[in-house]
Scaffold this active site. Structure first.
Site, PDB file in Angstrom:
ATOM      1  N   GLY A  31       0.480  -1.312  -0.302  1.00 58.53           N
ATOM      2  CA  GLY A  31      -0.086   0.037   0.041  1.00 58.53           C
ATOM      3  C   GLY A  31       0.781   1.179  -0.065  1.00 58.53           C
ATOM      4  CE  LYS A  32       6.624   0.024  -1.673  1.00 60.25           C
ATOM      5  NZ  LYS A  32       5.685  -1.348  -1.274  1.00 60.25           N
ATOM      6  CB  SER A  33       1.979   3.270  -4.426  1.00 62.34           C
ATOM      7  OG  SER A  33       3.531   2.945  -5.230  1.00 62.34           O
TER       8      SER A  33
ATOM      9  CB  SER B 254      13.942   0.904   1.155  1.00 65.75           C
ATOM     10  OG  SER B 254      12.505   1.482   1.230  1.00 65.75           O
TER      11      SER B 254
HETATM   12  N1  LIG Z   1      11.680  -8.982  -8.060  1.00 67.45           N
HETATM   13  C1  LIG Z   1      10.994  -8.251  -7.830  1.00 67.45           C
HETATM   14  N2  LIG Z   1      11.181  -7.672  -6.007  1.00 67.45           N
HETATM   15  C2  LIG Z   1       9.991  -6.692  -5.954  1.00 67.45           C
HETATM   16  N3  LIG Z   1      10.047  -5.672  -7.166  1.00 67.45           N
HETATM   17  C3  LIG Z   1       9.982  -6.296  -8.040  1.00 67.45           C
HETATM   18  C4  LIG Z   1      10.548  -7.432  -8.685  1.00 67.45           C
HETATM   19  N4  LIG Z   1      10.370  -7.498 -10.060  1.00 67.45           N
HETATM   20  C5  LIG Z   1       9.896  -5.869 -10.428  1.00 67.45           C
HETATM   21  N5  LIG Z   1       9.223  -5.541  -9.127  1.00 67.45           N
HETATM   22  C6  LIG Z   1       8.442  -3.912  -9.000  1.00 67.45           C
HETATM   23  O1  LIG Z   1       8.908  -3.300  -8.897  1.00 67.45           O
HETATM   24  C7  LIG Z   1       9.260  -2.353  -7.644  1.00 67.45           C
HETATM   25  C8  LIG Z   1      10.164  -2.629  -6.407  1.00 67.45           C
HETATM   26  O2  LIG Z   1      10.605  -1.472  -6.950  1.00 67.45           O
HETATM   27  P1  LIG Z   1      11.821  -0.632  -5.239  1.00 67.45           P
HETATM   28  O3  LIG Z   1      12.472   0.490  -6.531  1.00 67.45           O
HETATM   29  O4  LIG Z   1      11.374  -0.089  -3.983  1.00 67.45           O
HETATM   30  O5  LIG Z   1      12.796  -1.880  -5.280  1.00 67.45           O
HETATM   31  S1  LIG Z   1      13.561  -1.589  -4.025  1.00 67.45           S
HETATM   32  O6  LIG Z   1      13.138  -0.550  -2.736  1.00 67.45           O
HETATM   33  O7  LIG Z   1      14.733  -1.260  -5.094  1.00 67.45           O
HETATM   34  O8  LIG Z   1      14.278  -3.133  -2.751  1.00 67.45           O
HETATM   35  C9  LIG Z   1       7.624  -2.610  -7.013  1.00 67.45           C
HETATM   36  O9  LIG Z   1       7.052  -2.723  -6.826  1.00 67.45           O
HETATM   37  P2  LIG Z   1       6.002  -1.929  -5.632  1.00 67.45           P
HETATM   38  O10 LIG Z   1       4.647  -3.253  -6.074  1.00 67.45           O
HETATM   39  O11 LIG Z   1       4.689  -0.802  -6.029  1.00 67.45           O
HETATM   40  O12 LIG Z   1       6.669  -1.715  -4.222  1.00 67.45           O
HETATM   41  C10 LIG Z   1       7.520  -3.770  -7.909  1.00 67.45           C
HETATM   42  O13 LIG Z   1       6.556  -3.319  -9.002  1.00 67.45           O
HETATM   43  N1  LIG Z   2      -5.999   1.221   3.361  1.00 71.38           N
HETATM   44  C1  LIG Z   2      -5.424   0.553   1.851  1.00 71.38           C
HETATM   45  N2  LIG Z   2      -4.391   1.074   1.875  1.00 71.38           N
HETATM   46  C2  LIG Z   2      -3.629   1.153   0.800  1.00 71.38           C
HETATM   47  N3  LIG Z   2      -3.921   0.814  -0.257  1.00 71.38           N
HETATM   48  C3  LIG Z   2      -5.785  -0.277   0.011  1.00 71.38           C
HETATM   49  C4  LIG Z   2      -5.587   0.005   0.905  1.00 71.38           C
HETATM   50  N4  LIG Z   2      -6.807  -1.067   1.238  1.00 71.38           N
HETATM   51  C5  LIG Z   2      -6.212  -1.757   0.159  1.00 71.38           C
HETATM   52  N5  LIG Z   2      -5.622  -1.147  -0.350  1.00 71.38           N
HETATM   53  C6  LIG Z   2      -4.240  -1.958  -2.046  1.00 71.38           C
HETATM   54  O1  LIG Z   2      -3.919  -2.602  -1.768  1.00 71.38           O
HETATM   55  C7  LIG Z   2      -3.028  -2.345  -3.128  1.00 71.38           C
HETATM   56  C8  LIG Z   2      -1.501  -1.453  -2.490  1.00 71.38           C
HETATM   57  O2  LIG Z   2      -1.181  -0.975  -3.704  1.00 71.38           O
HETATM   58  P1  LIG Z   2       0.274  -0.123  -4.159  1.00 71.38           P
HETATM   59  O3  LIG Z   2      -0.082   0.781  -3.472  1.00 71.38           O
HETATM   60  O4  LIG Z   2       0.572   0.032  -5.575  1.00 71.38           O
HETATM   61  O5  LIG Z   2       1.599  -0.947  -3.331  1.00 71.38           O
HETATM   62  P2  LIG Z   2       2.631  -0.754  -2.893  1.00 71.38           P
HETATM   63  O6  LIG Z   2       3.238   0.931  -3.721  1.00 71.38           O
HETATM   64  O7  LIG Z   2       3.364  -0.997  -2.001  1.00 71.38           O
HETATM   65  O8  LIG Z   2       3.255  -1.877  -4.259  1.00 71.38           O
HETATM   66  C9  LIG Z   2      -4.710  -1.395  -3.498  1.00 71.38           C
HETATM   67  O9  LIG Z   2      -4.506  -1.857  -5.198  1.00 71.38           O
HETATM   68  C10 LIG Z   2      -4.624  -0.808  -3.029  1.00 71.38           C
HETATM   69  O10 LIG Z   2      -5.929  -0.704  -4.015  1.00 71.38           O
END
Ligand SMILES: Nc1ncnc2c1ncn2[C@@H]1O[C@H](COP(=O)(O)OS(=O)(=O)O)[C@@H](OP(=O)(O)O)[C@H]1O
Ligand SMILES: Nc1ncnc2c1ncn2[C@@H]1O[C@H](COP(=O)(O)OP(=O)(O)O)[C@@H](O)[C@H]1O
Length: 188
Positions: free
Chosen positions: A22-24, A91
């Site tokens: 849920g970071k983004s 991270s």
């Molecule tokens: N192997 C692997 N592990 C984790 N995540 C992966 C991987 N390959 C691609 N992705 C996609 O890249 C996003 C993570 O990138 P980050 O720059 O946040 O990663 S890091 O902080 O350098 O570990 C991450 O995005 P978020 O889902 O928004 O976290 C993924 O969509």
């Molecule tokens: N309370 C909440 N806060 C944030 N995201 C939520 C929540 N409940 C459900 N979600 C869902 O969880 C998913 C989180 O995805 P995203 O924000 O891209 O996570 P991340 O950036 O950590 O990969 C989204 O589909 C979002 O709609």
């Protein structure tokens, strides 16, 4: 003087947590609320960093160390420019987040652990990446075959499977009020 010109206390809000935690979503909602309150902000996430500044980096441990090092340095420069910086990267390593923290004045780095459980992230799988990782189609995937080291003493914890977006943003704003980055005297 830059902070005074921007009329705000610059700070870095550093989200950390698994993919899908849920970071983004939190970072975007927080930034919208800060806009609404007249704050000047910048959001750093994979979309604007891994396609540009860090496009030479993959996902092995060394690449992640370097990714976070660069992001932290950029975040620091942006707070020097007077902005409230929101960073949303997995991270995964304690050491990298500690190095990032040490770039900032004490109290100006707010580490937010998005502690949504792995099972929930796998179930959400918004980008279908866990499915691919579990099938072995993506290697070094955080939580599957690459480690995530939880923060030892984050300023805040948010489990998005238990807390709604609105409440989470309210809690984040309260934390910003405590460090003086938000408040009546600064409201535009
Ligand atoms: N192997 C692997 N592990 C984790 N995540 C992966 C991987 N390959 C691609 N992705 C996609 O890249 C996003 C993570 O990138 P980050 O720059 O946040 O990663 S890091 O902080 O350098 O570990 C991450 O995005 P978020 O889902 O928004 O976290 C993924 O969509
Ligand atoms: N309370 C909440 N806060 C944030 N995201 C939520 C929540 N409940 C459900 N979600 C869902 O969880 C998913 C989180 O995805 P995203 O924000 O891209 O996570 P991340 O950036 O950590 O990969 C989204 O589909 C979002 O709609």
């Amino acid at each position: 003087m830059r902070a005074a010109a921007a009329q705000q206390v610059p700070v870095c809000i550093w989200f950390t947590g698994l993919s899908g935690s849920g970071k983004s979503t939190l970072a975007n909602a927080l930034e919208l609320e800060l806009f609404r309150r007249g704050r000047r902000t910048m959001l750093l996430d994979g979309d604007n960093v891994r396609h540009g500044l860090c496009r030479d980096l993959g996902m092995d441990d060394d690449a992640r160390h370097e990714n976070i090092r660069r992001v932290a340095e950029v975040a620091k420069l942006m707070t020097d420019a007077g902005l409230i910086v929101i960073s949303a990267f997995i991270s995964p390593f304690v050491r990298d987040r500690q190095i990032a923290r040490e770039l900032f004045i004490a109290g100006r780095f707010i580490e937010v652990y998005v502690e949504t459980p792995l099972e929930v992230c796998v179930q959400r799988d918004p980008k279908q990446l866990y499915a691919k990782a579990l099938r072995g189609e993506i290697k070094n995937f955080t939580g599957i075959d690459s480690s995530y080291e939880p923060p030892l003493a984050p300023e805040m914890r948010i489990d998005t499977s238990r807390m709604g977006l609105e409440e989470a943003v309210a809690n984040l704003c309260a934390a910003l009020e405590r460090v003086g980055s938000l408040g009546e005297s600064l409201a535009v």
